[in-house]
Design an enzyme around this catalytic site. Structure first.
Site, PDB file in Angstrom:
ATOM      1  N   PRO A   2      29.396  32.066  37.151  1.00 39.89           N
ATOM      2  CA  PRO A   2      27.978  32.421  37.099  1.00 39.89           C
ATOM      3  C   PRO A   2      27.176  31.282  36.480  1.00 39.89           C
ATOM      4  CG  PRO A   2      29.314  34.188  36.178  1.00 39.89           C
ATOM      5  CD  PRO A   2      30.203  33.000  36.333  1.00 39.89           C
ATOM      6  N   GLU A   3      26.273  30.724  37.253  1.00 41.39           N
ATOM      7  CA  GLU A   3      25.363  29.701  36.744  1.00 41.39           C
ATOM      8  C   GLU A   3      23.989  30.358  36.629  1.00 41.39           C
ATOM      9  OE1 GLU A   3      25.755  26.001  38.924  1.00 41.39           O
ATOM     10  OE2 GLU A   3      27.877  26.373  39.273  1.00 41.39           O
ATOM     11  N   HIS A  94      40.373  45.091  33.479  1.00 39.67           N
ATOM     12  CA  HIS A  94      39.501  44.118  32.815  1.00 39.67           C
ATOM     13  C   HIS A  94      38.102  44.656  32.494  1.00 39.67           C
ATOM     14  CE1 HIS A  94      42.711  41.361  33.709  1.00 39.67           C
ATOM     15  NE2 HIS A  94      42.477  41.415  34.999  1.00 39.67           N
ATOM     16  N   ARG A 113      39.046  36.616  33.334  1.00 38.14           N
ATOM     17  CA  ARG A 113      39.545  35.420  32.649  1.00 38.14           C
ATOM     18  C   ARG A 113      39.108  35.302  31.195  1.00 38.14           C
ATOM     19  NH1 ARG A 113      38.927  31.308  37.774  1.00 38.14           N
ATOM     20  NH2 ARG A 113      39.361  32.991  39.184  1.00 38.14           N
TER      21      ARG A 113
END
Length: 281
Positions: A2-3, A94, A113
């Site tokens: 995600p930018e 997660h 992650r």
DNA sequence: CTCCTGTCCTGCCGGC
DNA sequence: TGCCGGCAGGACAGGA
């Protein structure tokens, strides 16, 4: 992954889902993400009313009525899921943090992650917090333009690609949009930042704004899908010109692919860079 | 100070 | 079919 555009889209989804609402309960299913959680993290957020949701670079900041602020970074695999009621929530692997709001809404943070994090602090500590103290200008704001970028780059020996990933130069640009902006501006990613002409940097600043705006626009139309289901929808892969397209012909390129072998992949400071050697000189 | 490398983490994909 | 190695990358620590 995600930018800035992806974070902006999550922010826009979170705003109506959370603002003016009280967190009834905060559930933590993990010891820590990138960092260990602040002491009494869940306790501090329980009972708090969200006042506003903002974005700075790749970070979201949630402000609460008791003057705490939550700094939230999605790392590279962070996803935010929003459910209207508890009954709609289907647990997935997660799902690390859950906010149960008083009106029934459930906000879920999923991060395979675990590169993301949530950092709780007093609202008046935000500006001086280590995350923001040295952060460069917002690329879509008034303080980011050709001359300003040129002034920062003219002292940098590093390759322009590496310089764009430096959050002190410009906030929110990551690997994908750095590659895309350099392609759009016709700049070879290997060139040292200080070697770029004033005119080229002007073009680059415009390209950065352009590529980010287009990504936000594209993501806005799939906002619901992105926020609710699959994060990959938000990455707009279909619109990349060079990123992850090694060997392919780049769009609008006049180069002869049989001669140039199309888009090249190189590694700079440990990151993949994709570019067209014919178009980016 | 600048620049670069290694580290964290898990899922996925290619090779055998 | 299954296992293994390598890769993805944002931020940051630490070394040159």
């Amino acid at each position: 992954m995600p930018e800035l555009p992806e974070v902006e889209i999550v922010k826009c989804a979170l705003e109506p889902a959370m603002c003016g609402k009280e967190i009834e309960r905060c559930e933590i299913n993990i010891q820590g993400l990138r960092y260990v959680f602040a002491e009494n993290f869940a306790g501090i957020l329980s009972g708090a009313v969200c006042k506003s949701v903002t974005r700075r670079g790749k970070y979201m900041i949630l402000y609460f009525d008791h003057d705490y602020a939550l700094v939230w970074h999605l790392g590279m695999s962070g996803r935010v899921k929003i459910f209207d009621t508890k009954a709609d929530y289907e647990p997935e692997k997660h799902d690390h943090i859950l906010f149960y709001l008083k009106d029934g809404t459930v906000i879920v943070y999923n991060d395979a992650r675990r590169f993301g994090f949530m950092d709780l602090m007093r609202a008046d500590e935000i500006e001086t917090a280590r995350h923001f103290a040295n952060m460069g200008p917002e690329p879509l704001g008034n303080h980011f333009y050709g001359q300003a970028l040129y002034d920062v780059l003219k002292n940098k020996k590093a390759p322009i690609k590496a310089a764009l990933l430096d959050q002190r130069v410009v906030a929110g640009v990551g690997n994908i949009y750095a590659c895309e902006a350099l392609y759009m501006a016709g700049i070879n990613p290997r060139k040292s930042a200080q070697s770029l002409s004033r005119a080229k940097v002007e073009k680059l600043a415009a390209a950065i704004k352009d590529v980010l705006r287009k990504a936000i626009e594209a993501g806005g139309s799939s906002l619901k899908d992105y926020a609710h289901t699959d994060g990959s929808l938000g990455y707009f892969q279909h619109m990349f010109s060079v990123y992850n397209r090694e060997g392919q012909a780049c769009p609008d390129c006049t180069c002869d692919i049989s001669r140039t072998k199309g888009i090249k992949r190189i590694v700079q400071t440990g990151r993949s860079t994709f570019y067209c050697s014919a178009r980016q000189k």
